[in-house]
Design a protein around this motif. Sequence first.
Motif, PDB file in Angstrom:
ATOM      1  N   VAL A 181      24.130  27.602  21.734  1.00 40.21           N
ATOM      2  CA  VAL A 181      25.167  28.439  21.121  1.00 40.21           C
ATOM      3  C   VAL A 181      26.533  27.769  21.242  1.00 40.21           C
ATOM      4  O   VAL A 181      27.346  27.815  20.318  1.00 40.21           O
ATOM      5  N   GLY A 182      26.772  27.115  22.391  1.00 43.82           N
ATOM      6  CA  GLY A 182      28.047  26.425  22.574  1.00 43.82           C
ATOM      7  C   GLY A 182      28.265  25.342  21.529  1.00 43.82           C
ATOM      8  O   GLY A 182      29.346  25.246  20.929  1.00 43.82           O
ATOM      9  N   LEU A 183      27.233  24.530  21.285  1.00 46.12           N
ATOM     10  CA  LEU A 183      27.344  23.495  20.260  1.00 46.12           C
ATOM     11  C   LEU A 183      27.503  24.104  18.873  1.00 46.12           C
ATOM     12  O   LEU A 183      28.252  23.590  18.034  1.00 46.12           O
ATOM     13  N   HIS A 206      33.037  15.435  15.452  1.00 41.31           N
ATOM     14  CA  HIS A 206      31.831  14.608  15.598  1.00 41.31           C
ATOM     15  C   HIS A 206      30.692  15.385  16.255  1.00 41.31           C
ATOM     16  O   HIS A 206      29.517  15.071  16.044  1.00 41.31           O
ATOM     17  N   LEU A 207      31.033  16.417  17.044  1.00 49.56           N
ATOM     18  CA  LEU A 207      30.014  17.227  17.713  1.00 49.56           C
ATOM     19  C   LEU A 207      29.464  18.343  16.827  1.00 49.56           C
ATOM     20  O   LEU A 207      28.559  19.055  17.239  1.00 49.56           O
ATOM     21  N   SER A 208      30.013  18.491  15.641  1.00 44.64           N
ATOM     22  CA  SER A 208      29.616  19.587  14.759  1.00 44.64           C
ATOM     23  C   SER A 208      28.197  19.388  14.224  1.00 44.64           C
ATOM     24  O   SER A 208      27.939  18.469  13.437  1.00 44.64           O
ATOM     25  N   MET A 213      24.142  18.132   9.690  1.00 46.92           N
ATOM     26  CA  MET A 213      22.987  18.609   8.940  1.00 46.92           C
ATOM     27  C   MET A 213      23.257  18.695   7.443  1.00 46.92           C
ATOM     28  O   MET A 213      22.324  18.686   6.643  1.00 46.92           O
ATOM     29  N   GLN A 214      24.525  18.776   7.045  1.00 48.41           N
ATOM     30  CA  GLN A 214      24.835  18.873   5.623  1.00 48.41           C
ATOM     31  C   GLN A 214      24.337  17.662   4.850  1.00 48.41           C
ATOM     32  O   GLN A 214      23.756  17.794   3.773  1.00 48.41           O
ATOM     33  N   ASP A 215      24.546  16.464   5.393  1.00 46.34           N
ATOM     34  CA  ASP A 215      24.082  15.259   4.702  1.00 46.34           C
ATOM     35  C   ASP A 215      22.566  15.188   4.661  1.00 46.34           C
ATOM     36  O   ASP A 215      21.980  14.818   3.645  1.00 46.34           O
TER      37      ASP A 215
END
Length: 250
Positions: A181-183, A206-208, A213-215
Amino acid sequence: MSVFLALVRRELGVAFNSMTGYVVVAVTLLLTGFSLVDISSKLANAPDDRPVVETFYQSAYFWVILLVVSPVITMRSFAAEKSSGTYETLMTAPVGDTQVVLAKFTGALTFFALTWLPLLAVLAVLRQVSGQAAFFEPRVTAVALAGVFLIGSLFMAMGCLASALTNSQVIAAMVSFSLGVGLWVISLRPAMDETTAGSWSRVLEHLSLIRHMQDFSRGVLDSRHLTFYVTATVLFLFLTQRAVESRRWK
């Protein structure tokens, strides 16, 4: 290698011989089905050229499956061994700590991957029935599933670490869920312009998980995303190995 494979088979055997394993598969399929029904109804009302997997990644269903199912898969990895009294027997067997950690991680990740395989058949059937290519584009779907595998490897590694730190499966699941959940919360930050963002903003960007996942969901295989997931997975596995090894310090 034979010892490693035996440990992996042991982990998979426990997963498939317990009710928890089948509940995980059922919940994953149920939520995936709800998501595809929702997407199908939206496509019927307003056709969209985007691949279905991209729409699926952007839905709440995908993140609920990931955040809830991952801790359940990994919570028993080490915690169940400790609570049942088989942990010391396992760790005193002729097998190294690293082999045990990698075997438990591989078993959990393999089970995680198997829970997503039915999605391929569902997408293929939907494309055949609806005649819409957006439901199943082989290249895009393959890259998207590679993204699922990579993000799953990160969550399995986090779950193994949480399980190695306690002898309670419930606590292990809660710690793993909290890390996930934190990430995910960090991923909810609005996208920043890398040329004007500060150093901390670039780190958080960068941690998103959502950005990475979008790419993948669009069929784009970027080495930056591969590096992020592989590095983060290795880091958590290293911490797990150190946590397992710490029993010798006590």
